[in-house]
Design a protein around this motif. Sequence first.
Motif, PDB file in Angstrom:
ATOM      1  N   GLY A 193      -5.546  -7.899  -5.296  1.00 15.41           N
ATOM      2  CA  GLY A 193      -5.900  -6.577  -4.797  1.00 15.41           C
ATOM      3  C   GLY A 193      -4.944  -6.022  -3.768  1.00 15.41           C
ATOM      4  O   GLY A 193      -5.141  -4.903  -3.271  1.00 15.41           O
ATOM      5  N   VAL A 194      -3.899  -6.752  -3.443  1.00 16.36           N
ATOM      6  CA  VAL A 194      -2.914  -6.313  -2.444  1.00 16.36           C
ATOM      7  C   VAL A 194      -1.510  -6.269  -3.031  1.00 16.36           C
ATOM      8  O   VAL A 194      -0.761  -5.320  -2.831  1.00 16.36           O
ATOM      9  CB  VAL A 194      -2.926  -7.251  -1.217  1.00 16.36           C
ATOM     10  CG1 VAL A 194      -1.836  -6.862  -0.216  1.00 16.36           C
ATOM     11  CG2 VAL A 194      -4.293  -7.230  -0.548  1.00 16.36           C
ATOM     12  N   ALA A 195      -1.137  -7.293  -3.767  1.00 13.03           N
ATOM     13  CA  ALA A 195       0.209  -7.383  -4.334  1.00 13.03           C
ATOM     14  C   ALA A 195       0.508  -6.196  -5.240  1.00 13.03           C
ATOM     15  O   ALA A 195      -0.305  -5.812  -6.073  1.00 13.03           O
ATOM     16  CB  ALA A 195       0.355  -8.676  -5.140  1.00 13.03           C
ATOM     17  N   GLY A 196       1.663  -5.603  -5.036  1.00  8.10           N
ATOM     18  CA  GLY A 196       2.123  -4.512  -5.883  1.00  8.10           C
ATOM     19  C   GLY A 196       1.560  -3.161  -5.531  1.00  8.10           C
ATOM     20  O   GLY A 196       1.863  -2.180  -6.204  1.00  8.10           O
ATOM     21  N   ILE A 197       0.756  -3.074  -4.478  1.00  9.88           N
ATOM     22  CA  ILE A 197       0.198  -1.786  -4.053  1.00  9.88           C
ATOM     23  C   ILE A 197       0.964  -1.335  -2.811  1.00  9.88           C
ATOM     24  O   ILE A 197       0.771  -1.900  -1.724  1.00  9.88           O
ATOM     25  CB  ILE A 197      -1.303  -1.913  -3.763  1.00  9.88           C
ATOM     26  CG1 ILE A 197      -2.027  -2.432  -5.005  1.00  9.88           C
ATOM     27  CG2 ILE A 197      -1.884  -0.582  -3.307  1.00  9.88           C
ATOM     28  CD1 ILE A 197      -3.512  -2.669  -4.815  1.00  9.88           C
ATOM     29  N   PRO A 198       1.844  -0.343  -2.935  1.00  6.84           N
ATOM     30  CA  PRO A 198       2.750   0.009  -1.826  1.00  6.84           C
ATOM     31  C   PRO A 198       2.047   0.275  -0.506  1.00  6.84           C
ATOM     32  O   PRO A 198       2.500  -0.183   0.554  1.00  6.84           O
ATOM     33  CB  PRO A 198       3.467   1.268  -2.344  1.00  6.84           C
ATOM     34  CG  PRO A 198       3.421   1.129  -3.830  1.00  6.84           C
ATOM     35  CD  PRO A 198       2.105   0.477  -4.134  1.00  6.84           C
ATOM     36  N   GLU A 199       0.936   1.003  -0.539  1.00  2.00           N
ATOM     37  CA  GLU A 199       0.277   1.366   0.712  1.00  2.00           C
ATOM     38  C   GLU A 199      -0.383   0.185   1.413  1.00  2.00           C
ATOM     39  O   GLU A 199      -0.778   0.291   2.585  1.00  2.00           O
ATOM     40  CB  GLU A 199      -0.757   2.464   0.474  1.00  2.00           C
ATOM     41  CG  GLU A 199      -1.853   2.115  -0.500  1.00  2.00           C
ATOM     42  CD  GLU A 199      -1.524   2.506  -1.935  1.00  2.00           C
ATOM     43  OE1 GLU A 199      -2.487   2.780  -2.692  1.00  2.00           O
ATOM     44  OE2 GLU A 199      -0.320   2.557  -2.284  1.00  2.00           O
ATOM     45  N   LEU A 200      -0.490  -0.939   0.718  1.00  7.72           N
ATOM     46  CA  LEU A 200      -1.083  -2.121   1.331  1.00  7.72           C
ATOM     47  C   LEU A 200      -0.043  -3.153   1.742  1.00  7.72           C
ATOM     48  O   LEU A 200      -0.396  -4.247   2.201  1.00  7.72           O
ATOM     49  CB  LEU A 200      -2.086  -2.769   0.370  1.00  7.72           C
ATOM     50  CG  LEU A 200      -3.325  -1.935   0.039  1.00  7.72           C
ATOM     51  CD1 LEU A 200      -4.197  -2.658  -0.978  1.00  7.72           C
ATOM     52  CD2 LEU A 200      -4.131  -1.615   1.308  1.00  7.72           C
ATOM     53  N   GLN A 202       3.953  -3.801   3.683  1.00  7.40           N
ATOM     54  CA  GLN A 202       4.966  -3.308   4.598  1.00  7.40           C
ATOM     55  C   GLN A 202       6.187  -2.835   3.808  1.00  7.40           C
ATOM     56  O   GLN A 202       6.273  -3.041   2.603  1.00  7.40           O
ATOM     57  CB  GLN A 202       5.329  -4.414   5.582  1.00  7.40           C
ATOM     58  CG  GLN A 202       4.152  -4.860   6.464  1.00  7.40           C
ATOM     59  CD  GLN A 202       4.508  -5.990   7.398  1.00  7.40           C
ATOM     60  OE1 GLN A 202       5.522  -5.946   8.104  1.00  7.40           O
ATOM     61  NE2 GLN A 202       3.664  -7.029   7.430  1.00  7.40           N
ATOM     62  N   PRO A 203       7.160  -2.191   4.469  1.00 11.17           N
ATOM     63  CA  PRO A 203       8.321  -1.647   3.750  1.00 11.17           C
ATOM     64  C   PRO A 203       9.071  -2.647   2.881  1.00 11.17           C
ATOM     65  O   PRO A 203       9.721  -2.255   1.907  1.00 11.17           O
ATOM     66  CB  PRO A 203       9.216  -1.136   4.887  1.00 11.17           C
ATOM     67  CG  PRO A 203       8.256  -0.728   5.943  1.00 11.17           C
ATOM     68  CD  PRO A 203       7.162  -1.775   5.883  1.00 11.17           C
ATOM     69  N   ASP A 204       8.971  -3.950   3.188  1.00  8.81           N
ATOM     70  CA  ASP A 204       9.653  -4.931   2.343  1.00  8.81           C
ATOM     71  C   ASP A 204       8.960  -5.113   1.001  1.00  8.81           C
ATOM     72  O   ASP A 204       9.509  -5.743   0.098  1.00  8.81           O
ATOM     73  CB  ASP A 204       9.786  -6.284   3.057  1.00  8.81           C
ATOM     74  CG  ASP A 204       8.454  -6.915   3.429  1.00  8.81           C
ATOM     75  OD1 ASP A 204       7.406  -6.479   2.911  1.00  8.81           O
ATOM     76  OD2 ASP A 204       8.463  -7.861   4.243  1.00  8.81           O
ATOM     77  N   GLY A 205       7.764  -4.535   0.848  1.00  8.09           N
ATOM     78  CA  GLY A 205       7.043  -4.633  -0.405  1.00  8.09           C
ATOM     79  C   GLY A 205       6.421  -5.992  -0.649  1.00  8.09           C
ATOM     80  O   GLY A 205       5.919  -6.254  -1.743  1.00  8.09           O
ATOM     81  N   ILE A 206       6.410  -6.837   0.352  1.00 10.56           N
ATOM     82  CA  ILE A 206       5.985  -8.221   0.195  1.00 10.56           C
ATOM     83  C   ILE A 206       4.810  -8.564   1.100  1.00 10.56           C
ATOM     84  O   ILE A 206       3.793  -9.075   0.649  1.00 10.56           O
ATOM     85  CB  ILE A 206       7.148  -9.189   0.501  1.00 10.56           C
ATOM     86  CG1 ILE A 206       8.318  -8.921  -0.441  1.00 10.56           C
ATOM     87  CG2 ILE A 206       6.694 -10.639   0.412  1.00 10.56           C
ATOM     88  CD1 ILE A 206       9.608  -9.553   0.018  1.00 10.56           C
ATOM     89  N   HIS A 207       4.987  -8.287   2.360  1.00 17.66           N
ATOM     90  CA  HIS A 207       4.004  -8.713   3.343  1.00 17.66           C
ATOM     91  C   HIS A 207       2.944  -7.646   3.569  1.00 17.66           C
ATOM     92  O   HIS A 207       3.269  -6.479   3.764  1.00 17.66           O
ATOM     93  CB  HIS A 207       4.697  -9.056   4.663  1.00 17.66           C
ATOM     94  CG  HIS A 207       5.660 -10.192   4.536  1.00 17.66           C
ATOM     95  ND1 HIS A 207       7.000  -9.999   4.283  1.00 17.66           N
ATOM     96  CD2 HIS A 207       5.460 -11.532   4.606  1.00 17.66           C
ATOM     97  CE1 HIS A 207       7.593 -11.169   4.204  1.00 17.66           C
ATOM     98  NE2 HIS A 207       6.685 -12.124   4.393  1.00 17.66           N
TER      99      HIS A 207
END
Length: 235
Positions: A193-200, A202-207
Motif C-alpha cells: 500500500g506504499v510502494a510505487g505511490i509517489p505521494e507516499l 520521499q523524492p527518492d521514490g523509495i523511502h
Amino acid sequence: MRTLLKLCYFFSILFLTACGGKDAKKQYTQEKESTAAIETSEMEQESEIILFFGNSLTAGMGLDPEEAFPALVQNKLDSLDLDYTVINAGLSGETTAGGLNRLDWVLKQKVAIFVLELGANDGLRGTPLQETRSNLQSIIDAVLEKNPDTRIVLAGMQMPPNLGGDYTAEFRQLFPELAEKNNATLIPFLLEGVAGIPELNQPDGIHPTTEGQKIVANTVWQVLRPLVLKEALAQ
C-alpha cells in the motif's frame, strides 16, 4: 512508556543500495541513537521489549525518529496501555551479513518480540539468495539461542523484475519459507500500500514519507497486535 514497493517503484529502488554509504554522519548518528536506546532498555527492563532490527526502512531514513513506523507502533501500544518498549535498531544500508555481524550488541537485553526486516539490500546488490537465506537463518538462530522464548516476526520484501524472473520469484518466496521453517510470524510485504505511490514516498521514490510510514505501521500492527494481546492475556 518510552518511545525509543507496487512494482513500478523498482526502477528507482536501486538507489537504496547506496543509502547507507553516502552519509556516514547520519549512519553514525543512527548507531548512537540505537545504542542509547538499548542501554536505556537495559536499565529499564520492567517492560517487555519489541526490537525492530532492519535497514533504512526501519530506521526511518529522511524523517525524525518519532515518525518512523517503530515509534508509531509504540504509540499504538501505549494507547492500549500495553507494557512494551519498542527499540528501533534500524541502520541505513544494512545487509543481512552486516546485521549478523552487529547482532550481539543488539541482544544485550531480553527481547520478547524480534522483528527482522533485512534482505532488501542483499537483493538489490544481487547477493546469492542462498547467502541471504543463510544469514537470515543465522540471525534467527542467534536470537533464539539467546532466548528461546523470543517471538520472531519476519518482514517480507520483494525485488525488481529487472533482476530476472527466477531471482525475483525466489526472493519473494524466501521470507514465507523461512517463516514457516522457524514457526515465525510473517509480514507478507512490509511496504504493502506504499510502494510505487509517489505521494507516499520521499523524492527518492523509495523511502516512505510521514504518511507512508503510518501505513507501514498499520501493516506491521495488524501482525503484531494479536501477538502482544496474547502475551498480555498470558501474563
